[in-house]
Design a protein around this motif. Structure first.
Motif, PDB file in Angstrom:
ATOM      1  N   ASN A 258      -2.689  -6.938   1.580  1.00 12.62           N
ATOM      2  CA  ASN A 258      -2.081  -5.605   1.513  1.00 12.62           C
ATOM      3  C   ASN A 258      -1.073  -5.432   2.634  1.00 12.62           C
TER       4      ASN A 258
ATOM      5  N   LEU B  88      -8.271   0.048   1.240  1.00 12.87           N
ATOM      6  CA  LEU B  88      -7.894  -1.186   0.545  1.00 12.87           C
ATOM      7  C   LEU B  88      -8.880  -2.319   0.816  1.00 12.87           C
TER       8      LEU B  88
ATOM      9  N   GLU C 233      -5.690  -7.984   5.303  1.00 13.66           N
ATOM     10  CA  GLU C 233      -5.322  -6.574   5.363  1.00 13.66           C
ATOM     11  C   GLU C 233      -4.322  -6.427   6.505  1.00 13.66           C
TER      12      GLU C 233
ATOM     13  N   THR D 202      -5.152  -4.319  -6.150  1.00 20.18           N
ATOM     14  CA  THR D 202      -5.949  -5.134  -5.226  1.00 20.18           C
ATOM     15  C   THR D 202      -7.299  -5.483  -5.839  1.00 20.18           C
TER      16      THR D 202
ATOM     17  N   GLY E 124       0.832  -1.209   0.000  1.00 19.56           N
ATOM     18  CA  GLY E 124       0.000   0.000   0.000  1.00 19.56           C
ATOM     19  C   GLY E 124       0.858   1.247   0.000  1.00 19.56           C
TER      20      GLY E 124
ATOM     21  N   SER F   8      -1.898   0.634  -5.564  1.00 19.18           N
ATOM     22  CA  SER F   8      -2.258  -0.583  -4.827  1.00 19.18           C
ATOM     23  C   SER F   8      -3.770  -0.798  -4.792  1.00 19.18           C
TER      24      SER F   8
ATOM     25  N   THR G  81       1.198  -1.259   5.197  1.00 21.44           N
ATOM     26  CA  THR G  81      -0.025  -0.564   5.598  1.00 21.44           C
ATOM     27  C   THR G  81       0.028  -0.352   7.109  1.00 21.44           C
TER      28      THR G  81
END
Length: 712
Positions: free
Chosen positions: A378, A390, A413, A366, A357, A362, A381
């Motif tokens: 991701n 995201l 994430e 994604t 990210g 990104s 981040t």
């Protein structure tokens, strides 16, 4: 009979394309004798035969016993190798039975108890048969091999110890030399089931992943269902296990085009080397992937950081890696899934791609990967706004896929809480040091004295300093300000509550008139910063996955994406927040949730988490749903005085508008000073992390090129 210096059992025969067998037990023994005892053990974790599990294990024992005796007429080397493989097959089946795999396969408890007793009796009987045929080394040989593999994890760094290496040492001390396999099996099962991670997984408190490329099979027994790597960790795997370079060279010999195109496409070599380290992890987690319907068992592959901000370049790399993995696993699954229900799709890679990210690119990378049913994780981040943005991209892509009937996988994430905290600590330390320097009469001399005390190499007044930062790269510092930032690096200030820093501030007359007052000030900020990553993870998880908000997102998806509630549930339930880059046990214990959460752990952090439980007598149930805990308001008040924390914790106006449309309450109180996508690239944690990742990737690629040239 002494063990030969070069272990023959490390050699594995090439398997035919079609398994030459007609039942699970025969396949298990066949694979063991060919050098694949782990695969043989994993095949019988078949949901279609759960009521017959102990019967199948008994059949394995019968066939293994007969093969053990038949090997008496073989050469000494073949006898040693194949008997060692037979022992490992039995051990692997036992550990699968005692581990969490049996839960995933829904094997009834009575079947597990019977199967484990059969294995223990068989191992004991082989010990007796072994003594009659004067073959005393095969059991010890394989036990030493298994323990040696456990000890490899983080072995290249003498300053750290992994949980598996610690476990191996404990088990090793209790092995009876007269009964190596039997005593190993007893101690291994006991250590396994006494582990904090096994207990947390068994209780269903959270999912766990390994932030390293080695040692995954043992962790799978404890319930670990994910592995996450990056360029730094891929390089570490090759340091811990240099035999990977031999596998890399063998692969290149079969694919000479990679060597021929070294200058034109050096990234292809790094890609191949990374896959060689990751395919074994994907093999280990494939039973979890199939038993849990691809809602677990995923391996994260970090895309080339040099093209992280290039949508088409990243997608091209991802598709290439995905195709190579699909080709590899179609053949592997012929054995793993032999006898499994025929409707199961073979060859689908249990891989998700780590998409950094680091820029607006990104978001599109994604969305497009998710729309193909290819999962993403991701990374790089650190902030609420990044992670929420995201996750929205994931949702958009996953709704496209689910409409076409594509089975969705678990996706992640990442919340790099430890790296956010390190950056905030550095920023605060640098601010304090610079403030003090403005008050001191001889700032250059005073800073050099502080730097020396903290261990900064070459910290002499009037000279340029060059030193590592703790982020995977070194910097040169010439100006006073540059030297202050270098001194504040995480390599030297691991905690703000540092006596050296407190003494320095006291001399400058800042933040207190006594050492106790200065230390109290520093401790207040240290305690607050140590919760910064947890607070970000809490907010992101609450926005999407709390009992309060989860149903609102289901309704929102149904209304705005024209999907039904079942499809909306598939889209949302497969997204996990992934707290990462931990620094202390509380980073794990305070981010547990029974759904939409996977904690990924470094091997040395795993040991700290377990020891926190084992030595302090923690009651694990007290941390059930710890992600929902409320923390002291003073902590948040302190953190909000740090500008970069505000950027990390608040929303953007655009995200706030979306959350209001969903019906999330309290959006106004969350603030709108969070990072916007066009600001991601300049955020401190991002620039430091990406620089470290990129330098590590380039160094690893250079080593791959050097190894490739050795076979020219």
């Amino acid at each position: 009979m002494s063990s030969p210096k070069s272990p023959p059992f490390l050699y594995r025969e090439e398997l035919p394309t079609v398994p030459p067998t007609h039942d699970h037990s025969s396949l298990a023994v066949y694979l063991a004798l060919k050098g694949y005892p782990e695969l043989g053990a994993d095949n019988i974790l078949n949901p279609a035969t759960i009521g017959e599990y102990s019967r199948i294990v008994g059949q394995v024992c019968r066939q293994a016993h007969l093969e053990f005796l038949r090997l008496e007429s073989a050469s000494s080397e073949e006898k040693l190798a194949k008997r060692a493989w037979i022992y490992q097959l039995l051990i692997e089946i036992a550990l699968n039975t005692a581990g969490l795999e049996a839960d995933w396969a829904k094997i009834p408890e009575k079947e597990r108890v019977k199967a484990l007793s059969f294995i223990r009796e068989e191992v004991s009987s082989l010990k007796e048969e072994r003594s009659k045929v004067a073959e005393p080394v095969s059991a010890k040989y394989i036990v030493d091999h298994i323990l040696g593999d456990m000890k490899k994890v983080m072995s290249s760094n003498p300053k750290t110890k992994s949980m598996l290496a610690w476990m191996a040492e404990k088990i090793e001390k209790k092995i009876d030399p007269a009964f190596p396999a039997s005593s190993f099996l007893f101690e291994a099962v006991r250590e396994l089931q006494a582990n904090a991670y096994y207990k947390m997984s068994k209780l269903g408190l959270c999912r766990f992943g390994n932030d390293y490329a080695l040692g995954l099979r043992w962790l799978r027994h404890m319930g670990f269902v994910q592995v996450s790597t990056n360029p730094v960790l891929a390089a570490e795997a090759y340091k811990d296990d240099p035999s990977l370079w031999d596998r890399f060279k063998d692969y290149l010999k079969k694919h000479p085009e990679l060597v021929e195109n070294i200058e034109k496409d050096p990234d292809a070599l790094a890609m191949a080397a990374t896959l060689i380290a990751l395919w074994p992890n994907m093999e280990v987690l494939r039973p979890a992937a199939y038993l849990l319907d691809f809602q677990d068992g995923m391996v994260s592959y970090q895309l080339n950081p040099n093209v992280a901000d290039d949508v088409e370049g990243s997608l091209r790399d991802a598709m290439r890696i995905y195709q190579l993995s699909e080709d590899y696993f179609r053949r592997y699954d012929a054995y793993l899934l032999w006898g499994w229900p025929s409707h199961l799709e073979r060859g689908r890679p249990n891989i998700v791609f780590k998409v950094a990210g680091s820029s607006e690119a990104s978001i599109e990378i994604t969305r497009r990967l998710e729309s193909l049913g290819i999962g993403t994780n991701n990374t790089v981040t650190f902030t609420v706004s990044q992670e929420v943005q995201l996750i929205l991209a994931k949702i958009e892509g996953r709704t496209e896929a689910v409409k076409r009937g594509v089975r969705l996988t678990k996706v992640y994430e990442t919340n790099m809480g430890g790296r956010l905290e390190a950056h905030l600590r550095e920023a605060k330390a640098a601010e304090l040091i610079l403030e003090a320097l403005r008050r001191l009469e001889q700032p250059e001399q005073a800073l050099a004295e502080l730097a020396k005390r903290l261990g900064v190499p070459g910290a002499e007044p009037g000279k340029t300093w060059r030193a590592p930062t703790g982020w995977g790269y070194s910097v040169e510092a010439s100006s006073l300000e540059e030297k202050a930032y270098l001194t504040a690096s995480q390599a030297y200030i691991r905690t703000l509550a540092s006596e050296a820093l407190a003494d320095f501030l006291l001399k400058a007359g800042t933040h207190g008139k006594t050492l106790e007052e200065v230390m109290a000030y520093l401790k207040r900020y240290e305690e607050a910063i140590s919760l910064a990553g947890t607070l970000v993870a809490q907010r992101v998880w609450w926005i999407f996955f709390s009992d309060e908000n989860y149903p609102k997102w289901i309704s929102y998806l149904v209304k705005n994406y024209s999907i039904n509630p079942t499809q909306a549930e598939q889209v949302l339930r497969g997204i996990d927040v992934l707290p990462a880059s931990k620094r202390k046990p509380s980073d794990t214990y305070l981010t547990l949730a029974r759904r939409n959460m996977t904690n990924t752990e470094f091997p040395n952090h795993q040991l700290n988490v377990h020891l926190e439980y084992a030595e302090k007598g923690l009651r694990l149930e007290d941390y059930d749903w710890s992600i929902t805990r409320k923390h002291s308001p003073e902590v948040l008040e302190t953190l909000l005085t740090i500008e970069d924390f505000r950027k990390a914790y608040e929303l953007t106006p655009e995200l706030a508008k979306t959350l209001k449309e969903v019906g999330i309450y309290g959006v106004e109180e969350m603030g709108t000073g969070g990072l916007k996508p066009n600001e991601w690239a300049s955020f401190g944690s991002r620039t430091k992390t990406m620089k470290g990742f990129t330098e590590a990737y380039n160094a690893f690629r250079e080593e791959c090129i050097r190894k490739a040239r050795e076979i020219l």
